[in-house]
Design an enzyme around this catalytic site. Structure first.
Site, PDB file in Angstrom:
ATOM      1  N   LYS A  75      49.887  -4.278  64.001  1.00  0.00           N
ATOM      2  CA  LYS A  75      48.817  -3.280  64.182  1.00  0.00           C
ATOM      3  C   LYS A  75      47.555  -4.160  64.633  1.00  0.00           C
ATOM      4  O   LYS A  75      46.768  -3.874  65.415  1.00  0.00           O
ATOM      5  CB  LYS A  75      48.755  -2.281  63.077  1.00  0.00           C
ATOM      6  CG  LYS A  75      49.787  -1.526  62.581  1.00  0.00           C
ATOM      7  CD  LYS A  75      49.230  -0.423  61.685  1.00  0.00           C
ATOM      8  CE  LYS A  75      49.105  -1.264  60.270  1.00  0.00           C
ATOM      9  NZ  LYS A  75      50.120  -1.920  59.500  1.00  0.00           N
TER      10      LYS A  75
ATOM     11  N   ARG B 296      47.416   6.758  55.735  1.00  0.00           N
ATOM     12  CA  ARG B 296      48.681   6.143  55.128  1.00  0.00           C
ATOM     13  C   ARG B 296      49.539   7.052  54.334  1.00  0.00           C
ATOM     14  O   ARG B 296      50.625   6.840  53.960  1.00  0.00           O
ATOM     15  CB  ARG B 296      48.251   4.968  54.257  1.00  0.00           C
ATOM     16  CG  ARG B 296      48.647   3.328  54.831  1.00  0.00           C
ATOM     17  CD  ARG B 296      48.134   2.515  53.963  1.00  0.00           C
ATOM     18  NE  ARG B 296      48.671   1.254  54.204  1.00  0.00           N
ATOM     19  CZ  ARG B 296      48.091   0.159  54.954  1.00  0.00           C
ATOM     20  NH1 ARG B 296      46.753   0.232  55.329  1.00  0.00           N
ATOM     21  NH2 ARG B 296      48.607  -0.949  54.734  1.00  0.00           N
TER      22      ARG B 296
ATOM     23  N   ARG C  65      53.074 -15.009  57.716  1.00  0.00           N
ATOM     24  CA  ARG C  65      51.849 -14.853  57.549  1.00  0.00           C
ATOM     25  C   ARG C  65      51.223 -15.337  56.338  1.00  0.00           C
ATOM     26  O   ARG C  65      49.914 -15.897  56.249  1.00  0.00           O
ATOM     27  CB  ARG C  65      51.453 -13.399  57.758  1.00  0.00           C
ATOM     28  CG  ARG C  65      50.009 -13.116  57.993  1.00  0.00           C
ATOM     29  CD  ARG C  65      49.691 -11.618  58.409  1.00  0.00           C
ATOM     30  NE  ARG C  65      49.771 -10.761  57.293  1.00  0.00           N
ATOM     31  CZ  ARG C  65      49.842  -9.401  57.343  1.00  0.00           C
ATOM     32  NH1 ARG C  65      49.358  -8.872  58.436  1.00  0.00           N
ATOM     33  NH2 ARG C  65      49.770  -8.688  56.337  1.00  0.00           N
TER      34      ARG C  65
ATOM     35  N   ARG D 159      46.598 -14.345  51.732  1.00  0.00           N
ATOM     36  CA  ARG D 159      46.488 -12.969  51.692  1.00  0.00           C
ATOM     37  C   ARG D 159      47.174 -13.061  49.988  1.00  0.00           C
ATOM     38  O   ARG D 159      48.389 -13.323  50.248  1.00  0.00           O
ATOM     39  CB  ARG D 159      46.902 -11.934  52.345  1.00  0.00           C
ATOM     40  CG  ARG D 159      45.616 -11.492  53.251  1.00  0.00           C
ATOM     41  CD  ARG D 159      46.077 -10.300  54.198  1.00  0.00           C
ATOM     42  NE  ARG D 159      46.662  -9.308  53.680  1.00  0.00           N
ATOM     43  CZ  ARG D 159      47.050  -8.415  54.329  1.00  0.00           C
ATOM     44  NH1 ARG D 159      46.550  -8.082  55.763  1.00  0.00           N
ATOM     45  NH2 ARG D 159      47.469  -7.237  54.001  1.00  0.00           N
TER      46      ARG D 159
HETATM   47  P1  AMP Z   1      46.585  -3.522  55.338  1.00  0.00           P
HETATM   48  O1  AMP Z   1      45.760  -4.758  55.673  1.00  0.00           O
HETATM   49  O2  AMP Z   1      46.025  -2.641  56.336  1.00  0.00           O
HETATM   50  O3  AMP Z   1      48.013  -4.052  55.100  1.00  0.00           O
HETATM   51  O4  AMP Z   1      46.189  -3.176  53.829  1.00  0.00           O
HETATM   52  C1  AMP Z   1      46.345  -3.968  52.764  1.00  0.00           C
HETATM   53  C2  AMP Z   1      46.426  -3.272  51.787  1.00  0.00           C
HETATM   54  O5  AMP Z   1      44.966  -2.520  51.449  1.00  0.00           O
HETATM   55  C3  AMP Z   1      47.470  -1.925  51.363  1.00  0.00           C
HETATM   56  O6  AMP Z   1      48.593  -2.736  50.742  1.00  0.00           O
HETATM   57  C4  AMP Z   1      46.728  -1.115  50.642  1.00  0.00           C
HETATM   58  O7  AMP Z   1      46.765  -1.779  49.080  1.00  0.00           O
HETATM   59  C5  AMP Z   1      45.205  -1.082  50.924  1.00  0.00           C
HETATM   60  N1  AMP Z   1      44.947  -0.126  51.996  1.00  0.00           N
HETATM   61  C6  AMP Z   1      44.473  -0.382  53.278  1.00  0.00           C
HETATM   62  N2  AMP Z   1      44.372   0.853  53.738  1.00  0.00           N
HETATM   63  C7  AMP Z   1      44.638   1.767  53.019  1.00  0.00           C
HETATM   64  C8  AMP Z   1      44.773   3.034  53.175  1.00  0.00           C
HETATM   65  N3  AMP Z   1      44.420   3.703  54.227  1.00  0.00           N
HETATM   66  N4  AMP Z   1      44.921   3.784  51.931  1.00  0.00           N
HETATM   67  C9  AMP Z   1      45.341   3.441  50.920  1.00  0.00           C
HETATM   68  N5  AMP Z   1      45.376   1.885  50.695  1.00  0.00           N
HETATM   69  C10 AMP Z   1      45.069   1.297  51.812  1.00  0.00           C
END
Ligand code: AMP
Length: 190
Positions: free
Chosen positions: A14, A90, A129, A135
């Site tokens: 993404k 999500r 990654r 991370r």
């Molecule tokens: P990402 O960078 O999009 O993979 O997000 C990393 C983490 O942030 C996820 O595993 C969730 O814990 C949290 N997170 C990001 N976006 C959301 C969302 N829309 N709703 C809930 N948690 C989120």
């Protein structure tokens, strides 16, 4: 204005595709994961709350996420090509909140584009990654939890957007530029 939801499991590409879309179309970009990581770095209350959930591979509660969303969206003003929503929604309540937030402003989602990638490949990509991203959630144990959360809480959004007539899917395996071509074809057809 084209508001696009770029959708897929963790590691589906993404972020990579969003960067290319921003460059080509001049879209604004909301990555809720980036917003949360920034809040953690700055040590805000939201960041402190979010860290526990992220490290556990769990989703941050909907009401917190929805609050952030409108603020970031409004910060872009009105004069732009559209916004890419990356990592949001999500959950179904988040999709409903996004629809309502946009409708209040006379806007809408133009398309949801799923990047479809099998789990084995996702695990491979995320482990790799993790070696460079630093991370805290890119380790094998948390990756498994995040994929489980994806399948149970997030993937049902494919059906939800299908019912809205907005669902599109692209094969997210293979060459980045081929994938990008497929995504652009969808966006250009809107
Ligand atoms: P990402 O960078 O999009 O993979 O997000 C990393 C983490 O942030 C996820 O595993 C969730 O814990 C949290 N997170 C990001 N976006 C959301 C969302 N829309 N709703 C809930 N948690 C989120």
């Amino acid at each position: 204005m084209k508001n696009i939801v770029i959708f897929g499991a963790p590691g589906s590409g993404k972020g990579t595709q969003s960067d290319k879309l921003i460059e080509k179309y001049g879209f604004k970009h909301i990555s809720t994961g980036d917003v949360l990581r920034d809040q953690i770095k700055r040590g805000t209350e939201l960041g402190k709350t979010a860290k526990g959930f992220i490290d556990e591979g769990k989703l941050i509660p909907d009401e917190l996420m929805v609050g952030i969303l409108a603020d970031v969206y409004d910060s872009f003003g009105k004069d732009h090509e559209g916004v890419i929503f990356d990592g949001f929604p999500r959950t179904i309540p988040q999709a409903e909140a996004l629809k309502a937030m946009l409708a209040e402003r006379g806007h809408k989602v133009a398309a949801m584009v799923e990047l479809h990638v099998p789990d084995e490949e996702l695990v491979k990509r995320l482990v790799l990654r993790g070696k460079v991203s630093g991370r805290s959630d890119d380790n094998e144990e948390t990756i498994k939890k995040r994929l489980n959360v994806y399948h149970t809480q997030t993937q049902p959004l494919c059906d939800w957007y299908n019912k809205e007539g907005l669902f599109h899917s692209v094969d997210g395996l293979g060459d980045i530029d081929r994938i990008f071509g497929d995504v652009c074809e969808i966006i250009d057809s809107l």
